[in-house]
Design a protein around this motif. Structure first.
Motif, PDB file in Angstrom:
ATOM      1  N   PRO A  76       0.829  -1.201   0.000  1.00 41.78           N
ATOM      2  CA  PRO A  76       0.000   0.000   0.000  1.00 41.78           C
ATOM      3  C   PRO A  76       0.869   1.260   0.000  1.00 41.78           C
ATOM      4  N   GLY A  77       0.353   2.319  -0.609  1.00 40.93           N
ATOM      5  CA  GLY A  77       1.080   3.579  -0.649  1.00 40.93           C
ATOM      6  C   GLY A  77       0.114   4.734  -0.780  1.00 40.93           C
ATOM      7  N   LYS A  78       0.655   5.960  -0.665  1.00 40.05           N
ATOM      8  CA  LYS A  78      -0.143   7.172  -0.820  1.00 40.05           C
ATOM      9  C   LYS A  78       0.538   8.063  -1.845  1.00 40.05           C
ATOM     10  N   LEU A  79      -0.271   8.709  -2.662  1.00 43.09           N
ATOM     11  CA  LEU A  79       0.261   9.692  -3.596  1.00 43.09           C
ATOM     12  C   LEU A  79       0.468  10.994  -2.835  1.00 43.09           C
ATOM     13  N   SER A  80       1.655  11.580  -3.001  1.00 44.60           N
ATOM     14  CA  SER A  80       1.891  12.839  -2.291  1.00 44.60           C
ATOM     15  C   SER A  80       2.057  14.007  -3.251  1.00 44.60           C
ATOM     16  N   ASN A  81       2.760  13.815  -4.367  1.00 42.25           N
ATOM     17  CA  ASN A  81       2.969  14.890  -5.332  1.00 42.25           C
ATOM     18  C   ASN A  81       2.606  14.367  -6.711  1.00 42.25           C
ATOM     19  N   VAL A  82       1.530  14.872  -7.267  1.00 41.23           N
ATOM     20  CA  VAL A  82       1.111  14.400  -8.583  1.00 41.23           C
ATOM     21  C   VAL A  82       1.323  15.459  -9.657  1.00 41.23           C
ATOM     22  N   ASP A  83       2.148  16.456  -9.357  1.00 37.60           N
ATOM     23  CA  ASP A  83       2.457  17.479 -10.358  1.00 37.60           C
ATOM     24  C   ASP A  83       3.511  16.991 -11.338  1.00 37.60           C
ATOM     25  N   LYS A  84       4.356  16.067 -10.912  1.00 41.05           N
ATOM     26  CA  LYS A  84       5.435  15.530 -11.744  1.00 41.05           C
ATOM     27  C   LYS A  84       5.372  14.007 -11.730  1.00 41.05           C
ATOM     28  N   VAL A  85       5.749  13.415 -12.865  1.00 41.81           N
ATOM     29  CA  VAL A  85       5.841  11.961 -12.985  1.00 41.81           C
ATOM     30  C   VAL A  85       7.172  11.616 -13.646  1.00 41.81           C
ATOM     31  N   ILE A  86       7.611  10.384 -13.447  1.00 37.58           N
ATOM     32  CA  ILE A  86       8.826   9.887 -14.098  1.00 37.58           C
ATOM     33  C   ILE A  86       8.374   9.045 -15.291  1.00 37.58           C
ATOM     34  N   TYR A  93      16.199   4.912 -20.107  1.00 38.33           N
ATOM     35  CA  TYR A  93      16.266   6.316 -19.710  1.00 38.33           C
ATOM     36  C   TYR A  93      14.919   6.789 -19.183  1.00 38.33           C
ATOM     37  N   TYR A  94      14.972   7.527 -18.091  1.00 38.59           N
ATOM     38  CA  TYR A  94      13.772   8.062 -17.458  1.00 38.59           C
ATOM     39  C   TYR A  94      13.909   9.573 -17.326  1.00 38.59           C
ATOM     40  N   VAL A  95      12.781  10.263 -17.520  1.00 38.91           N
ATOM     41  CA  VAL A  95      12.780  11.717 -17.465  1.00 38.91           C
ATOM     42  C   VAL A  95      11.619  12.165 -16.586  1.00 38.91           C
ATOM     43  N   GLU A  96      11.882  13.172 -15.765  1.00 40.38           N
ATOM     44  CA  GLU A  96      10.797  13.746 -14.976  1.00 40.38           C
ATOM     45  C   GLU A  96      10.052  14.748 -15.848  1.00 40.38           C
ATOM     46  N   LYS A  97       8.727  14.606 -15.875  1.00 36.91           N
ATOM     47  CA  LYS A  97       7.892  15.490 -16.688  1.00 36.91           C
ATOM     48  C   LYS A  97       6.697  15.938 -15.868  1.00 36.91           C
ATOM     49  N   SER A  98       6.155  17.085 -16.257  1.00 37.19           N
ATOM     50  CA  SER A  98       4.892  17.498 -15.651  1.00 37.19           C
ATOM     51  C   SER A  98       3.811  16.545 -16.157  1.00 37.19           C
ATOM     52  N   VAL A  99       2.701  16.481 -15.464  1.00 37.62           N
ATOM     53  CA  VAL A  99       1.615  15.597 -15.870  1.00 37.62           C
ATOM     54  C   VAL A  99       1.118  15.981 -17.272  1.00 37.62           C
ATOM     55  N   THR A 100       1.046  17.257 -17.560  1.00 36.40           N
ATOM     56  CA  THR A 100       0.606  17.722 -18.883  1.00 36.40           C
ATOM     57  C   THR A 100       1.588  17.282 -19.964  1.00 36.40           C
ATOM     58  N   ASP A 101       2.888  17.440 -19.705  1.00 37.71           N
ATOM     59  CA  ASP A 101       3.902  17.030 -20.688  1.00 37.71           C
ATOM     60  C   ASP A 101       3.898  15.507 -20.878  1.00 37.71           C
ATOM     61  N   ALA A 102       3.721  14.780 -19.787  1.00 39.95           N
ATOM     62  CA  ALA A 102       3.673  13.318 -19.876  1.00 39.95           C
ATOM     63  C   ALA A 102       2.463  12.876 -20.690  1.00 39.95           C
ATOM     64  N   SER A 103       1.343  13.546 -20.488  1.00 35.96           N
ATOM     65  CA  SER A 103       0.127  13.227 -21.232  1.00 35.96           C
ATOM     66  C   SER A 103       0.352  13.451 -22.731  1.00 35.96           C
ATOM     67  N   LYS A 104       0.984  14.561 -23.076  1.00 34.71           N
ATOM     68  CA  LYS A 104       1.282  14.865 -24.479  1.00 34.71           C
ATOM     69  C   LYS A 104       2.278  13.852 -25.046  1.00 34.71           C
ATOM     70  N   PHE A 105       3.291  13.488 -24.263  1.00 35.95           N
ATOM     71  CA  PHE A 105       4.294  12.514 -24.680  1.00 35.95           C
ATOM     72  C   PHE A 105       3.619  11.199 -25.077  1.00 35.95           C
ATOM     73  N   TYR A 106       2.733  10.701 -24.213  1.00 36.15           N
ATOM     74  CA  TYR A 106       2.080   9.419 -24.497  1.00 36.15           C
ATOM     75  C   TYR A 106       1.070   9.534 -25.635  1.00 36.15           C
ATOM     76  N   ALA A 107       0.388  10.662 -25.735  1.00 34.54           N
ATOM     77  CA  ALA A 107      -0.544  10.864 -26.855  1.00 34.54           C
ATOM     78  C   ALA A 107       0.221  10.856 -28.175  1.00 34.54           C
ATOM     79  N   ASP A 108       1.387  11.504 -28.204  1.00 33.59           N
ATOM     80  CA  ASP A 108       2.222  11.506 -29.409  1.00 33.59           C
ATOM     81  C   ASP A 108       2.699  10.093 -29.749  1.00 33.59           C
ATOM     82  N   LYS A 109       3.072   9.332 -28.722  1.00 36.31           N
ATOM     83  CA  LYS A 109       3.518   7.948 -28.946  1.00 36.31           C
ATOM     84  C   LYS A 109       2.389   7.105 -29.530  1.00 36.31           C
ATOM     85  N   VAL A 110       1.181   7.250 -28.992  1.00 41.86           N
ATOM     86  CA  VAL A 110       0.028   6.496 -29.500  1.00 41.86           C
ATOM     87  C   VAL A 110      -0.226   6.858 -30.961  1.00 41.86           C
ATOM     88  N   ASP A 111      -0.169   8.143 -31.296  1.00 42.32           N
ATOM     89  CA  ASP A 111      -0.377   8.577 -32.683  1.00 42.32           C
ATOM     90  C   ASP A 111       0.693   8.009 -33.611  1.00 42.32           C
TER      91      ASP A 111
END
Length: 149
Positions: A76-86, A93-111
């Motif tokens: 079990p765990g708790k989310l504490s900061n959801v402004d940034k994701v890895i 390679y892993y990059v820290e991104k804002s949730v908005t940037d991560a969303s765009k990154f994955y949308a671009d990958k799907v396209d």
């Protein structure tokens, strides 16, 4: 520069047609396997996009979650900061991104994967049509040979 040379299928003998047919079947099998793998990749990217978008939508600070330690072990765990994701951007390679940037990154990958799936689908259809044409010519030649006997 390579030139594409067209050969009339009816000019080939049965063993040559069989060789071409076997080669086309191998290519078709490989393309179909690649298509299946790409569909799996598309599904994983879509899942990632959905997960990131759910973080954007509800701001779930202090929300209880299960954190995977292995594929079948969770704690079990708790989310504490959801402004940034890895984000895993590939090849370890892993990059820290804002949730908005991560969303765009994955949308671009799907396209990107969708476009490649479309191209692959066209290629598979073309190979299937070629295979049908070869089988048809082979059947005609076999009937022709049986008619002579």
């Amino acid at each position: 520069m390579s030139e594409t040379q067209q050969i009339n299928l009816s000019d080939l003998d049965l063993p040559s047609l069989q060789n071409v047919k076997n080669q086309l079947e191998e290519e078709l099998n490989h393309l179909t396997q690649s298509y299946t793998k790409l569909k799996g990749v598309q599904g994983r990217f879509t899942d990632c996009a959905d997960s990131v978008n759910s973080l954007k939508a509800e701001k779930p600070e202090d929300k209880q979650i299960l954190v995977p330690l292995t594929s079948s072990l969770y704690v079990p765990g708790k989310l504490s900061n959801v402004d940034k994701v890895i984000v895993d951007i590939g090849t370890g390679y892993y990059v820290e991104k804002s949730v908005t940037d991560a969303s765009k990154f994955y949308a671009d990958k799907v396209d990107y994967v969708k476009k490649n799936l479309s191209k692959l689908e066209e290629n598979i259809t073309g190979k299937q049509n070629s295979l049908r044409a070869i089988v048809s010519v082979m059947q005609d030649k076999l009937q022709e040979q049986q008619g002579k006997n």
